[in-house]
Structures are given as structure tokens and as C-alpha cells.
Design a protein around this motif. Structure first.
Motif, PDB file in Angstrom:
ATOM      1  N   ALA A 186       4.159   8.484  -5.180  1.00 48.84           N
ATOM      2  CA  ALA A 186       5.292   8.961  -4.375  1.00 48.84           C
ATOM      3  C   ALA A 186       4.990   9.087  -2.895  1.00 48.84           C
ATOM      4  CB  ALA A 186       5.768  10.306  -4.914  1.00 48.84           C
ATOM      5  N   GLU A 187       3.721   9.001  -2.502  1.00 48.06           N
ATOM      6  CA  GLU A 187       3.384   9.103  -1.081  1.00 48.06           C
ATOM      7  C   GLU A 187       3.410   7.761  -0.365  1.00 48.06           C
ATOM      8  OE1 GLU A 187      -0.352  10.406   1.808  1.00 48.06           O
ATOM      9  OE2 GLU A 187      -0.155  11.286  -0.181  1.00 48.06           O
ATOM     10  N   ILE A 188       3.207   6.684  -1.116  1.00 49.65           N
ATOM     11  CA  ILE A 188       3.053   5.381  -0.478  1.00 49.65           C
ATOM     12  C   ILE A 188       4.415   4.814  -0.097  1.00 49.65           C
ATOM     13  CG2 ILE A 188       2.246   3.014  -0.763  1.00 49.65           C
ATOM     14  CD1 ILE A 188       0.003   4.095  -2.511  1.00 49.65           C
ATOM     15  N   ILE A 189       4.602   4.624   1.196  1.00 48.77           N
ATOM     16  CA  ILE A 189       5.846   4.054   1.696  1.00 48.77           C
ATOM     17  C   ILE A 189       5.890   2.566   1.401  1.00 48.77           C
ATOM     18  CG2 ILE A 189       7.243   3.649   3.769  1.00 48.77           C
ATOM     19  CD1 ILE A 189       5.894   6.146   4.986  1.00 48.77           C
ATOM     20  N   TRP A 190       4.751   1.905   1.638  1.00 49.02           N
ATOM     21  CA  TRP A 190       4.698   0.458   1.451  1.00 49.02           C
ATOM     22  C   TRP A 190       3.404   0.055   0.762  1.00 49.02           C
ATOM     23  CZ3 TRP A 190       4.384  -3.662   5.950  1.00 49.02           C
ATOM     24  CH2 TRP A 190       4.525  -4.957   5.402  1.00 49.02           C
ATOM     25  N   ASN A 191       3.531  -0.411  -0.470  1.00 47.92           N
ATOM     26  CA  ASN A 191       2.428  -1.031  -1.189  1.00 47.92           C
ATOM     27  C   ASN A 191       2.488  -2.532  -0.949  1.00 47.92           C
ATOM     28  OD1 ASN A 191       2.022   1.182  -3.967  1.00 47.92           O
ATOM     29  ND2 ASN A 191       0.408   0.404  -2.657  1.00 47.92           N
ATOM     30  N   ASN A 192       1.486  -3.087  -0.292  1.00 46.66           N
ATOM     31  CA  ASN A 192       1.430  -4.520  -0.041  1.00 46.66           C
ATOM     32  C   ASN A 192       0.782  -5.205  -1.240  1.00 46.66           C
ATOM     33  OD1 ASN A 192       0.981  -7.133   0.848  1.00 46.66           O
ATOM     34  ND2 ASN A 192      -0.071  -6.550   2.728  1.00 46.66           N
ATOM     35  N   THR A 193       1.555  -5.992  -1.969  1.00 41.69           N
ATOM     36  CA  THR A 193       1.073  -6.607  -3.201  1.00 41.69           C
ATOM     37  C   THR A 193       0.314  -7.908  -2.968  1.00 41.69           C
ATOM     38  OG1 THR A 193       3.163  -7.786  -3.520  1.00 41.69           O
ATOM     39  CG2 THR A 193       2.965  -5.609  -4.531  1.00 41.69           C
ATOM     40  N   LYS A 194       0.196  -8.325  -1.702  1.00 46.60           N
ATOM     41  CA  LYS A 194      -0.466  -9.600  -1.420  1.00 46.60           C
ATOM     42  C   LYS A 194      -1.966  -9.480  -1.635  1.00 46.60           C
ATOM     43  CE  LYS A 194      -0.982 -13.781   0.308  1.00 46.60           C
ATOM     44  NZ  LYS A 194      -0.742 -14.072   1.746  1.00 46.60           N
ATOM     45  N   GLY A 195      -2.517 -10.423  -2.396  1.00 47.03           N
ATOM     46  CA  GLY A 195      -3.956 -10.524  -2.572  1.00 47.03           C
ATOM     47  C   GLY A 195      -4.436 -11.858  -2.052  1.00 47.03           C
ATOM     48  N   ARG A 196      -5.704 -11.925  -1.740  1.00 50.74           N
ATOM     49  CA  ARG A 196      -6.223 -13.174  -1.188  1.00 50.74           C
ATOM     50  C   ARG A 196      -6.100 -14.317  -2.186  1.00 50.74           C
ATOM     51  NH1 ARG A 196     -12.351 -14.356   1.017  1.00 50.74           N
ATOM     52  NH2 ARG A 196     -11.870 -16.288   2.112  1.00 50.74           N
ATOM     53  N   TYR A 197      -6.307 -14.002  -3.452  1.00 51.66           N
ATOM     54  CA  TYR A 197      -6.241 -15.027  -4.489  1.00 51.66           C
ATOM     55  C   TYR A 197      -5.069 -14.766  -5.437  1.00 51.66           C
ATOM     56  CZ  TYR A 197     -10.932 -15.800  -2.744  1.00 51.66           C
ATOM     57  OH  TYR A 197     -12.002 -16.026  -1.920  1.00 51.66           O
ATOM     58  N   GLY A 198      -4.002 -14.198  -4.893  1.00 56.34           N
ATOM     59  CA  GLY A 198      -2.847 -13.884  -5.715  1.00 56.34           C
ATOM     60  C   GLY A 198      -2.785 -12.401  -6.007  1.00 56.34           C
ATOM     61  N   ALA A 199      -1.740 -11.996  -6.711  1.00 57.02           N
ATOM     62  CA  ALA A 199      -1.500 -10.577  -6.956  1.00 57.02           C
ATOM     63  C   ALA A 199      -2.522  -9.953  -7.890  1.00 57.02           C
ATOM     64  CB  ALA A 199      -0.091 -10.385  -7.531  1.00 57.02           C
ATOM     65  N   THR A 200      -3.391 -10.753  -8.512  1.00 49.83           N
ATOM     66  CA  THR A 200      -4.377 -10.199  -9.438  1.00 49.83           C
ATOM     67  C   THR A 200      -5.671  -9.788  -8.727  1.00 49.83           C
ATOM     68  OG1 THR A 200      -5.191 -12.423  -9.920  1.00 49.83           O
ATOM     69  CG2 THR A 200      -3.506 -11.524 -11.387  1.00 49.83           C
ATOM     70  N   ASP A 201      -5.788 -10.073  -7.439  1.00 53.14           N
ATOM     71  CA  ASP A 201      -6.994  -9.683  -6.716  1.00 53.14           C
ATOM     72  C   ASP A 201      -6.619  -9.065  -5.378  1.00 53.14           C
ATOM     73  OD1 ASP A 201      -9.577  -9.281  -5.898  1.00 53.14           O
ATOM     74  OD2 ASP A 201      -9.882 -11.332  -5.214  1.00 53.14           O
ATOM     75  N   ARG A 202      -5.898  -7.960  -5.456  1.00 49.71           N
ATOM     76  CA  ARG A 202      -5.490  -7.287  -4.233  1.00 49.71           C
ATOM     77  C   ARG A 202      -6.622  -6.398  -3.715  1.00 49.71           C
ATOM     78  NH1 ARG A 202      -0.239  -5.164  -7.301  1.00 49.71           N
ATOM     79  NH2 ARG A 202      -1.981  -4.546  -8.622  1.00 49.71           N
ATOM     80  N   THR A 203      -7.308  -5.714  -4.626  1.00 50.34           N
ATOM     81  CA  THR A 203      -8.437  -4.857  -4.227  1.00 50.34           C
ATOM     82  C   THR A 203      -9.607  -4.983  -5.203  1.00 50.34           C
ATOM     83  OG1 THR A 203      -7.403  -3.010  -5.416  1.00 50.34           O
ATOM     84  CG2 THR A 203      -7.023  -3.141  -3.034  1.00 50.34           C
TER      85      THR A 203
END
Length: 646
Positions: free
Chosen positions: A330-347
Motif C-alpha cells: 500500500a505504500e508503493i505509488i509506482w512498481n516498475n515491472t520492467k526487468g532487464r531480461y523480462g518481467a521474470t528478472d526485475r530484482t
């Protein structure tokens, strides 16, 4: 069939933005010369591949959806430590060669950037983004199987993206050419030579576009299963607040250092005169964004015990950690879903390098490396347990912070009971223990509680050349508490979308704007104290009055400015905020000319281990506040001037 709008061979910025052709031309130029010399007629008869694509991309919703995804695809992979300069190109982390990741951010951190060798440039990439966003906005109304409401919503999302990409470019390069519309194919060479525009005009363009975007965006995501990650009104307004606070900050507001930065025609690109109205505009934007977040039900994150037997102190630590690593909280205004190798490797990769081999039963696992090492400077940044800087706390032993002390049982939630470590690691604020691990630290995870021991020969010490922690500190904050080390090369990592902006960010931006506008006041104190309360700290007024050697510091604009800035640097440590904040405050010259220090991590004995050791002597020049331009871009556009100082 219509050709792609804006494609014009007479400008480097517009000629090659589609897919990074500049770099390929450099590589293949000799081959292309041979091919074209022998067979121009044959090749000129071929219809360009993308003509038919653009002609059909906006006939049906299914294809338009793909083009919307293309516009989103230019968002940065902010959780990628190899491509986001804000993570590793500053002074928060250090690694030593041989690097287990790309050298590019480290080359910037070591001051090796030059006009001939540019690292992590976004120039051509983002001009490509402008082009695709403009194509989308020019053509979305042609889609026959979409409602007007759907077209309107998507258009406003893309307007936000176009504004955000201009913002990214401005933040890196200062004054830039605005690309509001694509050039027609018939545009002359002269029309294609677009110059930089002044910083103030670019800021105005970005904020006007963000206002347009916000007016047509929803307050929340209605279909979370399908649309999480799409832009909302709170995101647009929060980013506008960030843009305007930056515009009012010393780097862009009355910066005399860049007074000589002129355009090709001699016009000034930086206004050297300080203007207070910029802080008025910033404060209003922050207030508006906070109201939108409130209406959307956002709030500072608090960890739910879920039946776990955790103390209040540990709940506070978990609230701090999970405000970053629990996606869509509830605190995160914007979660950036972009990952370098797609959405499965964001962090995923980031967490691997932040996490040491924590589990003694899985110490041979090679996937966790712990080589992303926060610097000693960052460890000393956090407050004492009394909520004031350690060098200001009249009851904290700052002079002896590198001496040894043995942990007591009462301190066992923070430091291993009976373990000998530095005085620096005792009686610190909850964010210190939530964000960092060190030799002797306690690390709480979902699958257990682990004790970190990182002197030479111990479990979390160096095991090879690539898993080398250079400072003795680990970035606990960036590791999801559900990360599990298993046998061999297997891990269970709960990947999370990068928190591009949290509600705490808005509160502190608002406090900063109010202070710069009118000095300390009740509303500004209220904003910063919300963030401190979640971190388990008393108010600024109580903490400084009762514990600081400068009890009246918070009562002056200059003193409260220092407090707000340190609060930001602590709250957003290791989240990529410090890199840009130091720049906008014009403090990078001050901070990145200090030595990078850590403990003497190759030592076995605590007395030798706890000696500050120089890892690198950073140097920073004023010109490095902004990136240089590539010589190819300057050659292709005679109206484009090089960044000042390069």
C-alpha cells in the motif's frame, strides 16, 4: 500504405532511433559500403519492413495492445545493477575487480567517463521512445474495435510515458531537444537539426504533459490481475512532484556553474537566477500528489505479524524492509515491472549479489554472492538510536566508533549475543539494522534467523574472486525475506517489481519544498515525522531538543534542510535515490571526492578486521553532473552543442 511518421535521414537523433542502428552502422560500415556500391538498385527496390507494420498496428485492439507494450518497453530496468547508474555509479556500493557484473557503472563511479567513452548512455534509446510514443498517439484513434474510453486511457498512459522519457533524458543530460511530434518524411535537413532547449522550457513541457496525462488516468487499477503495472493518476502526479522539486533544487535553480552553458545560437540553456516561485510550484505539486494517494487508499507500509511471535522492534524492521521488497504493497505509488531480461528478472540478479551465503547448511551454494557491498560511509549515515546523526548525539560515543565491543543478551535482536564487533554497530536506529548486515549482525528471514560472521575464514567471508564483499557490509534491505538458499545451484527468490516511488518519498519531498519556501513549520514537521514514526523514531523536535549537541538545529531553514536531506538519504538508502538527490542538491562534488572506505575484510582477528581500509579514492568534476554526448550525435546535428565542460 503510409510510411513511418518522423523517419528522416538528415538527423542522427531521428535517423537511427528505431533500433540502435547507430552502433550497428559503426560496426558494419565497411561491409555496407561494399554492398551498397555494388547493388544499390536492387536494395532500393525493397519496401521497408516497418511500413506494413505501422499500417496494420492500429487496425485492431489486439495489435494496438502490442504497440502500447512497445511504448512501455523503454522504461528502465531500475532494479538492474548493471544498467541503472543510480545503484552502482555513485558511492553507496563498491565492488572490486574482477567484476561479476558489467564494468560500466563502476567506470562512472571511478571517474572514467569521457566524451569518447560514454557509459550507460540513454540518448539514442530514448529518442526511439519519443518516436514510438508519438506514433502511438497519432494513430490510436484509428483502432476500430476499441471504445473511446479505452483509447482515452491508453493515450494518457502514453502521454505520461513520453513525459517520463523526457524527464529521464533531462536528468542525465540537462537541456535536451523536446520531441513533441515526429518529423514528416518530407522534412528538410534544416528542420531535422533540432537544438537543445533551455532547462526551464523542458521542465515546463514535461509538467504540462504530466498534467494532461493525469487528467485522463484512473485513481487505481480496477483489474489488478490484468493491468498491474499500468500508469495511474497518483503515479503521474507523484512524478510531477519529483520533477518540480528537482527543478527548484540548486542544480537547476540559479546554478551559476552552468551559466556559460549556451546553445548553438548563444542563448542560455540554464537560468543562473534563483527563483522562489519554483518552490511554490513544487510544494503545490507535492500536496496535490499526496491528496491523490490518500484518495487511492495508499499509506505507509506496516508489517503484518501473520501470527508470528515478533517483538515490536522486529516488526519495525520488517516494516522498513518490506516497504521496498513486498511488491504492490500500500505504500508503493509506482512498481516498475520492467526487468532487464523480462518481467521474470526485475530484482532476481540484484538479490543474488546482495545476499551472502547466509544459511550455514547451504554454504557451498554459488548463486548467492554478497558482493554488492555498501560502503562504510553509508553505515555511518544512519542515525543513533536517539534519532539524530551519530556525530551530533551527545550520548553516543562517536570518537570510539571503530573500537571493539561485545554484544549483550539484551541486544541479541540486532547483534549476535556475546559477539565482538565495532561500537559503530550498537545503539543505532531501526533502519540501520533493517537495511544493513555486518559482521555480527542478526538476519531474520522467513525460513529462519541467521547470524552473519564475515571475518576471514568465517561462513560469510570471501570464498572466491567474484563473491568478494569489499567493505564488510551487506545490503539486507534489497533482499526479500522469502529468499531461500537451497542445495547446489538452486535458489527460491521472490522477485519483486522495483519501487520506483514510495509514499514516504512524497512526504519528504513535500517537507523539503515547504522548508525552502517558508522555513520550518508544523506542516513540514508533520511530513517528516510520519516517515520517522514508521522507522521507530521520535519526532524531529523531540530528538534534536533532547539528544543533539545542536538542539535548535531544526528551527532554522538551513538546519532543517540538513535534517531533511539526511532523512532522505537514510530512508531511501540503496534504492537509487541518493545518486540523483546528491546531484540536484549540488552535493555530489562534496561527497564523491571522499574516499570509499570499508573494513579490512581479509583479516581473521577482530582487532585487525575493524580497521577502516581505503577501497578507492573517488574524484568528481563539476562537468560530471551531466552526461556528455556522443561525437556521432554532434556530427549528425550541427545545432546540438556538447554538454558543458566536456
Amino acid at each position: 500504405m503510409e510510411p513511418v511518421s518522423g523517419y528522416n535521414c538528415s538527423s542522427t537523433a531521428h535517423r537511427f532511433v528505431a533500433s540502435g542502428i547507430v552502433q550497428r552502422l559503426k560496426k558494419w560500415a565497411p561491409v555496407l559500403c561494399v554492398i551498397l556500391a555494388g547493388g544499390c538498385k536492387k536494395y532500393l527496390d525493397v519496401v521497408p519492413d516497418n511500413v506494413a507494420t505501422i499500417d496494420n498496428a492500429f487496425k485492431l485492439k489486439q495489435e494496438a495492445t502490442k504497440y502500447l507494450a512497445t511504448c512501455y518497453s523503454y522504461l528502465p530496468a531500475s532494479g538492474d545493477l548493471e544498467t541503472n547508474p543510480a545503484i552502482c555509479a555513485g558511492d553507496e556500493f563498491w565492488m572490486v575487480a574482477p567484476y561479476a557484473v558489467s564494468e560500466s557503472p563502476w567506470r562512472i563511479a571511478m571517474g572514467n567517463q569521457s566524451a569518447g567513452t560514454i557509459y550507460l548512455s540513454s540518448w539514442s534509446h530514448l529518442f526511439s521512445a519519443f518516436r514510438d510514443c508519438n506514433i502511438f498517439l497519432e494513430n490510436i484513434d484509428k483502432v476500430v474495435d476499441m471504445t473511446a474510453a479505452e483509447k482515452n486511457k491508453w493515450s494518457h498512459e502514453v502521454k505520461f510515458l513520453k513525459a517520463y522519457y523526457h524527464w529521464m533524458l533531462l536528468r542525465m543530460y540537462g537541456p535536451i531537444p523536446v520531441t513533441d511530434v515526429n518529423l514528416p518524411v518530407a522534412a528538410s535537413s534544416d528542420e531535422a537539426q533540432r537544438p537543445r532547449q533551455s532547462v526551464d522550457s523542458v521542465i515546463n513541457y514535461i509538467t504540462n504533459l504530466l498534467n494532461e496525462a493525469a487528467s485522463g488516468l484512473p485513481l487505481t487499477i480496477a483489474d489488478r490481475a490484468r493491468d498491474l503495472g499500468h500508469i495511474t493518476k497518483p503515479i503521474a502526479l507523484a512524478i510531477k512532484a519529483r520533477v518540480l522539486v528537482t527543478a527548484a533544487s540548486p542544480l537547476f535553480n540559479g546554478n551559476q556553474d552552468y551559466a556559460a552553458f549556451k546553445n548553438y545560437d548563444g542563448a542560455s540553456l540554464f537560468n543562473p537566477v534563483y527563483e522562489v516561485f519554483k518552490w511554490e510550484r513544487a510544494a503545490a505539486a507535492c500536496k496535490e500528489a499526496i491528496a491523490a494517494c490518500d484518495a487511492a487508499g495508499m499509506r505507509l507500509y506496516k508489517f503484518n505479524k501473520l501470527g508470528l511471535a515478533l517483538s515490536d522492534n522486529m516488526v519495525t524492521q520488517m516494516s522498513i524492509r518490506n516497504s521496498v521488497t513486498e511488491a504492490w504493497n500500500a505504500e508503493i505509488i509506482w512498481n516498475n515491472t520492467k526487468g532487464r531480461y523480462g518481467a521474470t528478472d526485475r530484482t532476481y540478479t540484484l538479490q543474488r549479489f546482495a545476499m551472502p551465503r547466509l544459511d550455514p547448511a547451504r554454504i557451498t551454494n554459488e548463486m548467492s554472492q554478497g558482493s554488492l557491498a555498501p560502503t562504510l560511509k553509508i553505515a555511518e549515515l544512519f542515525y543513533s538510536g536517539n534519532g539524530v546523526p551519530i556525530n551530533e548525539d551527545r550520548d553516543w560515543d562517536y570518537a570510539n566508533r571503530y573500537k571493539l565491543r561485545t554484544a549483550k543478551t539484551a541486544e541479541s535482536e540486532y547483534v549476535t549475543d556475546g559477539y565482538q564487533t565495532a561500537v559503530l554497530h550498537f545503539n543505532r536506529e531501526p533502519r540501520f539494522y533493517a537495511d544493513l548486515a555486518f559482521d555480527g549482525a542478526v538476519w531474520y528471514m522467513q525460513n529462519g534467523i541467521f547470524n552473519v560472521q564475515s571475518k576471514n575464514g568465517q561462513l560469510q567471508s570471501r570464498k572466491g574472486t567474484l563473491d568478494y564483499n569489499a567493505t564488510g557490509y551487506f545490503a539486507k534491505k534489497l533482499v526479500n525475506w522469502k529468499y531461500v538458499i537451497k542445495d547446489g545451484q538452486e535458489l527460491v527468490i521472490e522477485d519483486y517489481a522495483w519501487p520506483e516511488m514510495r509514499l514516504a518519498d512524497l512526504y519528504l519531498l513535500y517537507a523539503e519544498a515547504l522548508n525552502e519556501l517558508n522555513g520550518p513549520g508544523a506542516e513540514a514537521f508533520d511530513q517528516i515525522n510520519k516517515v520517522r514514526a514508521r522507522a521507530g523514531l521520535k519526532t524531529v523536535q523531540e530528538s534534536w531538543t533532547n539528544h543533539s549537541v545542536q538542539p535548535g538545529k531544526y528551527q532554522t531553514k538551513e538546519g532543517f534542510r540538513q535534517i531533511i536531506q539526511q532523512e532522505r538519504l537514510i530512508e531511501f538508502a540503496m534504492e537509487g535515490s541518493r545518486f540523483w538527490d546528491l546531484r540536484r542538491w549540488k552535493r555530489t562534488y562534496e561527497e564523491l571526492n571522499k574516499p570509499v572506505m570499508g573494513w579490512d575484510v581479509d583479516q581473521e582477528d577482530a582487532a585487525y578486521y575493524y580497521r577502516p581500509r581505503l577501497r578507492y579514492q573517488q574524484t568528481f568534476k563539476t562537468r560530471e553532473y551531466f552526461w556528455p554526448l556522443d561525437y556521432w550525435d554532434l556530427l549528425g546535428n550541427k545545432r546540438l552543442v556538447q554538454t558543458y565542460g566536456w
